[in-house]
Design an enzyme around this catalytic site. Structure first.
Site, PDB file in Angstrom:
ATOM      1  N   TRP A 541       4.603  37.460  29.477  1.00  0.00           N
ATOM      2  CA  TRP A 541       4.235  37.201  28.073  1.00  0.00           C
ATOM      3  C   TRP A 541       4.744  35.859  27.542  1.00  0.00           C
ATOM      4  O   TRP A 541       5.089  35.740  26.373  1.00  0.00           O
ATOM      5  CB  TRP A 541       4.734  38.353  27.175  1.00  0.00           C
ATOM      6  N   HIS A 542       4.752  34.858  28.391  1.00  0.00           N
ATOM      7  CA  HIS A 542       5.230  33.537  27.980  1.00  0.00           C
ATOM      8  C   HIS A 542       4.086  32.529  27.881  1.00  0.00           C
ATOM      9  O   HIS A 542       4.247  31.365  28.184  1.00  0.00           O
ATOM     10  CB  HIS A 542       6.305  33.030  28.955  1.00  0.00           C
TER      11      HIS A 542
END
Length: 607
Positions: A541-542
């Site tokens: 989730w970056h």
């Protein structure tokens, strides 16, 4: 309050009382009751004691004195679209001197047990209901992903790890190092903690050092080569502290936060040569449309802080983007900019499943190995062991058996996917013991793009990250997987898990089964590390990009070509800062608030 169903906070508090002597019993009981009172108030009035300025969107009226008195000329000095990881510290800072309206499409995190407690981390990600704090999306690459839908943003649904960016990143984006070094501690003093190292994380630390990720740098927020323990936004009781709590530092006389306020678009005055932002249109929780306007001042601004997915989407919906795409969507063109939605990137992650012959305590990321080959190594453990979580899909946090890859892509109907999920309910409890070693590629060269599927802001746009599009990214993944397997094979881990040392092929075989995405698997996944990387790629989730500096915004983060519109979030990043970005995104909110105030007021800003 019925006696048969005590709130979760009561059980949490009484559970903690067992840890203390009777001398501390009553003081702890008082704290627990205060916490309970605050939480129960929060369910109705959004924690009115600390956050009296948080209201439901339906309470908004442009003519209401309770709102217009905070603005000037019946408008606000700043309207922030998105009360997330950057938006909350930005709003708290700007409200020291100016009227601020924050519009957040989700609800509050304070009384949401799935957000608040570490043990429920995976449940929020598995919740696909319309009211979930997490909104699932699937990139065209076939990778399951999530974006936040709650006040506090990604800090409410992430793994909690807190670590600063390296000094090279700060220099590359041109930030004032002095303000940066003041802004990080401003965040840390309020919501960041030193973790109590879980046994899994201790074994992981020793294994990293064993395979050469050295030196050991101890506990530090700094980004340093070697192995270190970082900060966390989970306190010693496993309770999450989010960016939403930073709002408590705001000026309640000048700050208004509306939840369940879904912004539809930015409103522009296009009668002049250069479009000027005038305000925004938003819907409340009942579906009614409202218009919030800026004060009639040159320095008033709409600030987009909707994240790397939401901000490019909002720019496009507002008429800023590639002309051909906007016209295809029947969106009036306010400003043509071919770069909106371009350069989308996500740090590809692959994991190695670690079997265990003993029950494993739940732990999220606390320790990290920062290697010189451009790979970060992290670990998690123990999720997916409860009867509830076994019935959920939560990606990397459980040893999922039986892949969607067995269903041909064209046959992956919603019904087929639901049948797959139901089939997992019969999995044996033992399948969920263990944890994962995670390897993430730093600064991927491969990039993709974002575009609208329709004009409904509630729907996810189409996102492509183009994982491993560049051969250098793939080579680093291969190197990272090799290192991760060596960590699993280390004596420190085998002693801890009481498992015999596994062969590389057996570890890869278990890991192929454990990593969930919609990418078809191949027979040579356990023979070719390149194929393993491609077929088991997932996300941590970056993701970032879509509104880059120099292409969509200027160095001051003002949107190029229009007046009174700015972007403050990770959509402006060309790389994800540090091993985990939340520290820097929160710092950015504070930093930009300070910069705006000083640019506007000079020393009179008092910051």
């Amino acid at each position: 309050m019925g006696s048969s169903k005590l709130p979760l906070q009561v059980f949490f508090c009484f559970d903690q009382m067992a840890l203390f002597g009777t001398v501390k019993f009553f003081s702890l009981l008082v704290l627990c009751l205060l916490n309970l009172l605050s939480s129960s108030q929060g369910q109705k009035n959004f924690n009115a004691f600390r956050y009296p300025f948080i209201k439901r969107a339906s309470s908004f009226s442009s003519s209401s004195s309770s709102f217009s008195s905070k603005g000037s000329n019946n408008g606000f000095d700043y309207i922030i679209v998105g009360g997330g990881t950057a938006g909350c510290p930005l709003a708290a800072t700007l409200s020291q001197n100016y009227s601020v309206l924050v519009l957040e499409r989700g609800g509050v995190p304070f009384s949401n047990a799935n957000v608040s407690f570490l043990r429920n981390f995976h449940i929020t990600l598995a919740d696909t209901s319309p009211t979930s704090a997490s909104q699932a999306f699937i990139s065209t690459d076939g990778v399951l992903n999530a974006r936040a839908r709650v006040l506090g943003g990604g800090s409410c649904i992430n793994a909690g790890f807190y670590t600063r960016a390296n000094s090279r990143f700060i220099k590359s984006v041109g930030w004032d190092a002095k303000i940066v070094n003041e802004s990080y501690p401003w965040v840390e003093k309020q919501i960041v903690h030193r973790p109590k190292l879980a046994p899994w994380q201790s074994a992981f630390r020793d294994s990293l050092l064993d395979v050469g990720v050295s030196p050991f740098n101890g506990f530090t927020y700094d980004h340093i080569y070697g192995t270190k323990v970082g900060g966390t936004i989970f306190d010693r009781f496993g309770r999450r502290h989010t960016a939403a709590e930073l709002l408590a530092s705001g000026n309640p006389q000048k700050l208004t936060v509306l939840v369940y306020a879904t912004v539809q678009k930015v409103v522009f005055d296009t009668t002049r040569k250069r479009p000027k932002a005038m305000g925004v249109m938003f819907k409340d929780e009942n579906g009614n449309l409202h218009q919030a306007m800026l004060a009639d001042k040159p320095q008033s601004e709409v600030i987009l802080s909707s994240g790397a997915i939401g901000t490019p989407q909002m720019l496009l919906l507002s008429g800023i983007g590639p002309r051909v795409h906007l016209e295809k969507m029947n969106i009036p063109v306010v400003l043509e900019n071919e770069f909106v939605g371009k350069g989308m990137a996500d740090n590809p992650m692959n994991t190695v499943f670690v079997p265990s012959n003993i029950p494993v305590e739940q732990s999220l990321i606390q320790t990290v190995g920062i290697t010189k080959m451009g790979v970060y190594i992290e670990a998690s453990s123990g999720f997916g062991q409860s009867s509830d979580s076994i019935q959920c899909h939560h990606g990397i946090m459980s040893a999922e058996i039986g892949q969607l890859s067995t269903i041909p892509p064209k046959q992956r109907t919603p019904e087929a996917i639901q049948a797959y999920i139901r089939g997992k309910r019969d999995l044996p409890h033992e399948a969920f013991k263990g944890g994962f070693i995670l390897e993430k590629i730093a600064n991927p060269i491969s990039t993709g793009h974002l575009s609208l599927i329709n004009t409904n802001v509630d729907d996810n746009p189409s996102v492509t990250f183009n994982y491993f599009g560049h051969p250098y990214d793939l080579q680093r993944c291969v190197d990272g997987v090799r290192m991760a397997t060596k960590v699993v094979q280390s004596k420190h881990f085998t002693d801890y898990t009481r498992c015999d040392k596994q062969t590389l092929e057996k570890l890869l075989n278990m890991s192929v089964k454990a990593n969930v995405n919609l990418v078809p698997k191949h027979t040579n996944d356990t023979k070719s590390l390149e194929q393993f990387c491609r077929d088991t790629v997932i996300t941590i989730w970056h993701y970032h990009g879509g509104a880059h500096v120099g292409k969509v915004v200027g160095p001051d983060y003002k949107v190029l070509g229009v007046n009174r519109l700015r972007v403050v979030d990770g959509s402006t990043f060309s790389e994800s800062p540090g091993t985990n970005p939340q520290a820097t995104v929160m710092m950015m909110g504070r930093y930009m608030g300070v910069k705006i105030l000083r640019d506007r007021l000079g020393r009179a800003a008092g910051i």
